[in-house]
Design an enzyme around this catalytic site. Structure first.
Site, mmCIF file in Angstrom:
data_model
loop_
_atom_site.group_PDB
_atom_site.id
_atom_site.type_symbol
_atom_site.label_atom_id
_atom_site.label_comp_id
_atom_site.label_asym_id
_atom_site.label_seq_id
_atom_site.Cartn_x
_atom_site.Cartn_y
_atom_site.Cartn_z
ATOM 1 N N SER A 1 0.832 -1.198 0.000
ATOM 2 C CA SER A 1 0.000 0.000 0.000
ATOM 3 C C SER A 1 0.863 1.243 0.000
ATOM 4 O O SER A 1 1.986 1.237 0.539
ATOM 5 C CB SER A 1 -0.871 -0.020 1.255
ATOM 6 O OG SER A 1 -1.425 1.249 1.495
ATOM 7 N N TYR B 1 -1.880 -0.897 11.061
ATOM 8 C CA TYR B 1 -2.113 -1.437 9.717
ATOM 9 C C TYR B 1 -0.908 -1.143 8.811
ATOM 10 O O TYR B 1 -0.380 -2.028 8.140
ATOM 11 C CB TYR B 1 -3.393 -0.846 9.105
ATOM 12 C CG TYR B 1 -3.510 -1.106 7.621
ATOM 13 C CD1 TYR B 1 -3.751 -2.391 7.144
ATOM 14 C CD2 TYR B 1 -3.346 -0.073 6.682
ATOM 15 C CE1 TYR B 1 -3.835 -2.641 5.771
ATOM 16 C CE2 TYR B 1 -3.424 -0.316 5.322
ATOM 17 C CZ TYR B 1 -3.671 -1.600 4.861
ATOM 18 O OH TYR B 1 -3.740 -1.841 3.515
ATOM 19 N N LYS C 1 2.135 -3.633 6.835
ATOM 20 C CA LYS C 1 2.568 -3.630 5.426
ATOM 21 C C LYS C 1 4.087 -3.444 5.335
ATOM 22 O O LYS C 1 4.766 -4.132 4.574
ATOM 23 C CB LYS C 1 1.842 -2.528 4.637
ATOM 24 C CG LYS C 1 0.352 -2.756 4.471
ATOM 25 C CD LYS C 1 0.046 -4.002 3.643
ATOM 26 C CE LYS C 1 -1.441 -4.229 3.476
ATOM 27 N NZ LYS C 1 -1.762 -5.563 2.955
ATOM 28 N N ILE D 1 -16.790 16.161 4.766
ATOM 29 C CA ILE D 1 -15.495 16.439 4.122
ATOM 30 C C ILE D 1 -14.569 16.981 5.198
ATOM 31 O O ILE D 1 -14.816 18.057 5.759
ATOM 32 C CB ILE D 1 -15.645 17.459 2.968
ATOM 33 C CG1 ILE D 1 -16.552 16.875 1.871
ATOM 34 C CG2 ILE D 1 -14.276 17.845 2.414
ATOM 35 C CD1 ILE D 1 -16.763 17.809 0.683
ATOM 36 N N ASP E 1 -4.180 13.051 8.472
ATOM 37 C CA ASP E 1 -4.451 13.194 7.030
ATOM 38 C C ASP E 1 -3.452 14.162 6.405
ATOM 39 O O ASP E 1 -3.144 15.202 6.990
ATOM 40 C CB ASP E 1 -5.869 13.730 6.801
ATOM 41 C CG ASP E 1 -6.925 12.648 6.884
ATOM 42 O OD1 ASP E 1 -6.566 11.470 7.012
ATOM 43 O OD2 ASP E 1 -8.122 12.995 6.815
#
Ligand SMILES: NC(=O)c1ccc[n+]([C@@H]2O[C@H](COP(=O)([O-])OP(=O)(O)OC[C@H]3O[C@@H](n4cnc5c(N)ncnc54)[C@H](O)[C@@H]3O)[C@@H](O)[C@H]2O)c1
Length: 337
Positions: free
Chosen positions: A124, A148, A152, A216, A294
């Site tokens: 990813s 997570y 990876k 949003i 983010d």
């Protein structure tokens, strides 16, 4: 090639299984159906026009994985199986490490014992961490910000170490950006359990009336319209990337790493507008504060995959939205149980 597709009942695995069969491969699905529904299988068989062998195995179970690989006659494994929800991984890190690392380790051990030489891994863009510049290139350092992502990073390292120890092992690390869209038939698609983590299923569920509005998170990022920009690619293009990587492993020794993305970012607002065009009505949205963690922008440099695999993610944002809408409007509640 006879190929074991782990997690083949899931979103990306199901689309890839169909393309493998269409390319002349024999694909065998292994899944424990912890995050997918059995009803996907007859739909896949209808689309493939043939029966598909399905084995129900939890790949963290070492003896069961050994038995599956021992009598399988496989030439390659494509390893999609795993847990993938970032938020859930923060709450349940042990489950994430044991499932994601455990399934990879038991598959690798069984493959080594039975001489299966090719491993294609679902990695990813999350392995680039939060401080990577854009566009992201394969040689950038890897890191993570949640369990997570660490699974990876760690699975990639396990595969690199395994390939050093066993020169006959050929590995493709495929770093996906943001897969969206669905098969053109509208009969298979993304069916997340619980509250979706990603933008596209949220938009689709608002469009079909399962949710009241789309939040949003932040419209004050340093991007042209203030909303975050991501690299969305159609799941059918992503599936084709697996077929291309598998072919390339015929000649590429050791470990190869390829970004699979379009290289072109799309903002949240642009995606909402494209989806409104696809479904024929405006979508209710509300601006909410930014979420911690983010980033403003994340997109691939896909030039290595283009050069080495002859692969490009060519489907447009409008195609992604039209196909997602066909799937979601035909299956408002996802797959039947
Ligand atoms: N969808 C994305 O946005 C995205 C992005 C980057 C990477 N990935 C990776 O791609 C892979 C596939 O993602 P997806 O979106 O198709 O997810 P998915 O949840 O739809 O599919 C995963 C499948 O694996 C199965 N599974 C989980 N644990 C298992 C186990 N121990 N044994 C056997 N089967 C097991 C689940 O039942 C499910 O069918 C995952 O590894 C994911 O981390 C996904």
């Amino acid at each position: 090639m006879r190929i074991l597709v782990s997690g083949g009942a899931g979103y990306i695995g199901s689309h890839t299984t169909l393309q493998l069969i269409a390319s002349g491969h024999d694909a065998v699905i292994v899944d424990d159906f912890s995050r997918s529904k059995r009803s996907v299988v007859p739909r896949l068989e209808a689309l493939a026009g043939r029966s598909i062998e399905v084995r129900e195995v939890d790949l963290t179970h070492v003896p069961a994985t050994e038995a599956l690989v021992a009598d399988g006659g496989f030439e390659a494994v494509i390893h999609f199986a795993g847990l993938k929800a970032v938020g859930e991984s923060v709450e349940k890190p042990i489950e994430y490490y044991s499932n994601n690392l455990g399934s990879t380790l038991s598959l690798l051990a069984a493959m080594r014992r039975h001489g299966v030489p090719k491993f294609v891994f679902s990695s990813s863009a999350t392995v680039y961490g939060e401080n990577a510049s854009v566009p992201m290139k394969e040689e950038f350092p890897t890191s993570a910000t949640n369990p997570y992502g660490w699974t990876k990073v760690m699975q990639e390292q396990i595969l690199r170490d395994a390939a050093v120890a066993d020169p006959s092992l050929r590995v493709a690390l495929l770093r996906y950006f943001n897969p969206v869209g669905a098969h053109a038939s509208g009969t298979i698609g993304e069916d997340p359990s619980g509250i979706p983590n990603n933008l596209m299923p949220l938009i689709a569920q608002v469009a079909v009336g399962r949710r009241q509005k789309l939040l949003i998170y932040g419209d004050d990022y340093p991007t042209p319209d203030g909303t975050g920009r991501r690299d969305y690619l159609h799941v059918e293009d992503l599936a084709a990337g697996h077929v291309a990587a598998l072919d390339r492993l015929g000649t590429a020794p050791g470990v190869s790493t390829w970004n699979l993305g379009t290289g072109t970012p799309t903002s949240v607002k642009e995606m909402v507008d494209a989806f409104a065009r696809a479904c024929g009505h405006e979508l209710p949205v509300e601006i909410a504060p930014r979420r911690p963690g983010d980033v403003a922008e994340s997109y691939a440099d896909p030039s290595r995959a283009e050069a080495e695999l002859g692969w490009r993610a060519g489907r447009t944002i409008d195609q992604m939205c039209v196909d997602t809408w066909r799937w979601q409007s035909n299956n408002p509640d996802g797959y039947p149980a």
